[in-house]
Design a protein around this motif. Structure first.
Motif, PDB file in Angstrom:
ATOM      1  N   LYS A 128     100.741  63.753 -31.748  1.00 47.20           N
ATOM      2  CA  LYS A 128     100.400  63.661 -33.148  1.00 47.20           C
ATOM      3  C   LYS A 128     102.176  62.469 -33.244  1.00 47.20           C
ATOM      4  O   LYS A 128     103.089  63.284 -33.922  1.00 47.20           O
ATOM      5  CB  LYS A 128     100.521  64.638 -33.406  1.00 47.20           C
ATOM      6  N   PRO A 129     102.478  61.608 -32.409  1.00 48.30           N
ATOM      7  CA  PRO A 129     103.842  61.020 -33.022  1.00 48.30           C
ATOM      8  C   PRO A 129     103.550  60.518 -34.239  1.00 48.30           C
ATOM      9  O   PRO A 129     102.832  60.171 -34.876  1.00 48.30           O
ATOM     10  CB  PRO A 129     104.175  60.081 -32.358  1.00 48.30           C
ATOM     11  N   GLU A 130     104.743  61.234 -34.928  1.00 56.36           N
ATOM     12  CA  GLU A 130     105.471  60.839 -36.623  1.00 56.36           C
ATOM     13  C   GLU A 130     106.193  59.822 -36.677  1.00 56.36           C
ATOM     14  O   GLU A 130     106.701  59.576 -36.062  1.00 56.36           O
ATOM     15  CB  GLU A 130     106.477  61.941 -36.925  1.00 56.36           C
ATOM     16  N   GLN A 131     105.264  59.193 -37.108  1.00 51.97           N
ATOM     17  CA  GLN A 131     105.823  57.267 -37.917  1.00 51.97           C
ATOM     18  C   GLN A 131     107.004  58.044 -39.305  1.00 51.97           C
ATOM     19  O   GLN A 131     106.485  58.271 -39.894  1.00 51.97           O
ATOM     20  CB  GLN A 131     104.817  56.201 -37.791  1.00 51.97           C
TER      21      GLN A 131
END
Length: 226
Positions: free
Chosen positions: A223-226
């Motif tokens: 779940k990469p945070e942008q």
DNA sequence: TGGTGATCATAC
DNA sequence: GTATGATCACCA
């Protein structure tokens, strides 16, 4: 046995990693004519070494990154059924002597973790070893926060050790790191610093990453945070 | 059942 | 013994 050349770039390494995703350990072992052991009881490093060969890691048992030219260390992550880290991750031996003035930036933990190829592998005991699948690997470096957590733990540990308190350290200590025995058995000894400051024989120990820490890494990849 | 302390193989 | 690669096994 097919020799895999060393990858010349990160992108080449990443493309090889993608090719491994979804394959079983039997498929990988067959390709290089390795027998698949019944279990890992007497072959604890088997999966790691199998994957090293398939990715063209070159360092062997040298004190070098697995991919020397890229400065990347390969670490497998054994996964539970819920895709969480099942085991802690060994980082490096704890320096018990001659560590006065050793800085975080010069420590083995800092160097080993500066760039890591994480490769998740199914590790449920119910799944026969050969049927376990390789997951999607990814190359990682510590975030600013992760680096700070590691540094804080490391400095706390090294202060205790330099003060001759190594025997008081248990695996309960540390938020991201922990120190545990790292030896063939409990009778192995190495030289450390005793309570009086004199040299004292003691059990060799290693730095390990807690599963909570590697699970955070897995999560940030999923779940990469942008 | 998860975490801590103990342990396994192998090269040098 | 120390380096590489880690998981085992027991107990709270």
């Amino acid at each position: 046995m097919t020799l895999v050349s060393k990858p010349e770039s990160e992108s080449e390494l990443e493309s090889r990693v993608l090719e491994l995703a979804g394959l079983t350990l039997s498929q990988l072992a067959d390709k290089i004519h390795w027998p698949v052991p019944e279990n890992l009881k007497h072959d604890k490093g088997w999966i790691g070494q199998l994957l090293e060969v398939h990715l063209g890691a070159s360092a062997g048992n040298l004190s070098e990154p697995d991919f020397q030219n890229l400065g990347i260390e390969l670490k497998t992550i054994p996964l539970t059924a819920k895709h969480r880290a099942k085991e802690t991750t060994f980082v490096c031996a704890v320096p018990l002597l001659n560590n006065i003035g050793l800085s975080w930036e010069n420590s083995c933990v800092f160097h080993k973790l500066s760039r890591v190829l994480w490769l998740p592998v199914e590790a449920e005991p119910m799944i026969p070893l050969g049927k376990r699948r390789v997951g999607q690997g990814f190359i990682w470096s510590p975030s600013v926060d992760e680096m700070e957590d590691l540094k804080n733990d490391w400095e706390e540990f090294m202060e205790l050790i330099s003060l001759g308190q190594v025997e008081t350290i248990t695996a309960h200590l540390g938020e991201s790191l922990q120190i545990r025995p790292k030896a063939a058995n409990a009778s192995v000894v190495t030289t450390g610093i005793g309570q009086s400051g004199m040299r004292k024989q003691t059990l060799p120990r290693g730095f390990y990453l807690r599963t909570s820490f590697t699970n955070q890494i897995l999560q940030s990849f999923l779940k990469p945070e942008q």
